[in-house]
Design a protein around this motif. Structure first.
Motif, PDB file in Angstrom:
ATOM      1  N   VAL A  35       0.862  -1.174   0.000  1.00  0.00           N
ATOM      2  CA  VAL A  35       0.000   0.000   0.000  1.00  0.00           C
ATOM      3  C   VAL A  35       0.903   1.230   0.000  1.00  0.00           C
ATOM      4  O   VAL A  35       1.634   1.464   0.951  1.00  0.00           O
ATOM      5  CB  VAL A  35      -0.930   0.022   1.236  1.00  0.00           C
ATOM      6  CG1 VAL A  35      -1.804   1.255   1.227  1.00  0.00           C
ATOM      7  CG2 VAL A  35      -1.766  -1.233   1.311  1.00  0.00           C
ATOM      8  N   ASN A  36       0.847   1.995  -1.077  1.00  0.00           N
ATOM      9  CA  ASN A  36       1.692   3.195  -1.233  1.00  0.00           C
ATOM     10  C   ASN A  36       3.160   2.914  -0.931  1.00  0.00           C
ATOM     11  O   ASN A  36       3.818   3.673  -0.232  1.00  0.00           O
ATOM     12  CB  ASN A  36       1.184   4.334  -0.353  1.00  0.00           C
ATOM     13  CG  ASN A  36      -0.081   4.951  -0.896  1.00  0.00           C
ATOM     14  OD1 ASN A  36      -0.568   4.574  -1.949  1.00  0.00           O
ATOM     15  ND2 ASN A  36      -0.617   5.897  -0.168  1.00  0.00           N
ATOM     16  N   GLY A  37       3.654   1.787  -1.407  1.00  0.00           N
ATOM     17  CA  GLY A  37       5.060   1.446  -1.259  1.00  0.00           C
ATOM     18  C   GLY A  37       5.418   0.767   0.054  1.00  0.00           C
ATOM     19  O   GLY A  37       6.546   0.355   0.240  1.00  0.00           O
ATOM     20  N   THR A  38       4.465   0.629   0.971  1.00  0.00           N
ATOM     21  CA  THR A  38       4.718  -0.010   2.258  1.00  0.00           C
ATOM     22  C   THR A  38       4.029  -1.370   2.290  1.00  0.00           C
ATOM     23  O   THR A  38       2.870  -1.495   1.904  1.00  0.00           O
ATOM     24  CB  THR A  38       4.174   0.866   3.409  1.00  0.00           C
ATOM     25  OG1 THR A  38       4.787   2.140   3.355  1.00  0.00           O
ATOM     26  CG2 THR A  38       4.456   0.233   4.760  1.00  0.00           C
ATOM     27  N   MET A  39       4.746  -2.376   2.761  1.00  0.00           N
ATOM     28  CA  MET A  39       4.181  -3.714   2.884  1.00  0.00           C
ATOM     29  C   MET A  39       3.516  -3.833   4.256  1.00  0.00           C
ATOM     30  O   MET A  39       4.139  -3.532   5.273  1.00  0.00           O
ATOM     31  CB  MET A  39       5.270  -4.771   2.741  1.00  0.00           C
ATOM     32  CG  MET A  39       6.016  -4.700   1.408  1.00  0.00           C
ATOM     33  SD  MET A  39       4.952  -4.899  -0.025  1.00  0.00           S
ATOM     34  CE  MET A  39       4.752  -6.650  -0.067  1.00  0.00           C
ATOM     35  N   ILE A  40       2.238  -4.242   4.264  1.00  0.00           N
ATOM     36  CA  ILE A  40       1.523  -4.380   5.529  1.00  0.00           C
ATOM     37  C   ILE A  40       0.998  -5.803   5.691  1.00  0.00           C
ATOM     38  O   ILE A  40       0.721  -6.492   4.715  1.00  0.00           O
ATOM     39  CB  ILE A  40       0.366  -3.362   5.664  1.00  0.00           C
ATOM     40  CG1 ILE A  40      -0.662  -3.532   4.539  1.00  0.00           C
ATOM     41  CG2 ILE A  40       0.888  -1.947   5.718  1.00  0.00           C
ATOM     42  CD1 ILE A  40      -1.894  -2.696   4.717  1.00  0.00           C
TER      43      ILE A  40
END
Length: 91
Positions: A35-40
């Motif tokens: 999500v927007n370059g961040t892995m969650i």
């Protein structure tokens, strides 16, 4: 977006947009989601229907991920907008 995972935690939540108490469920996804370059891995779901589920239950949800400020369990507003799914469909 379809997401499969396990319900990690459920708690009561006062939704400012609906102006009533609903539930917020935190789902631990089977796969990391970018999500927007961040892995969650943990994703909050704000929904009236989440009370039909129990912690530890495996679910599949379909919804749009949006960034919102949420009220934390201590009653404070989150410091930054976080990714959430609101009023999703579950299968």
């Amino acid at each position: 977006m379809k997401i499969i995972g396990e319900i990690y935690k459920i708690r009561s939540y006062f939704d400012d947009k609906l102006q009533k108490n609903v539930n917020i469920s935190f789902i631990e996804t089977d796969e990391l989601i970018k999500v927007n370059g961040t892995m969650i891995k943990l994703l909050p779901i704000i929904s009236e229907s989440s009370s039909n589920y129990k912690e530890g239950e495996k679910i599949e949800v379909d919804g749009e991920i949006r960034f919102e400020y949420i009220i934390t369990s201590k009653g404070n507003r989150s410091a930054a907008p976080i990714p959430v799914i609101r009023q999703c469909l579950s299968f």
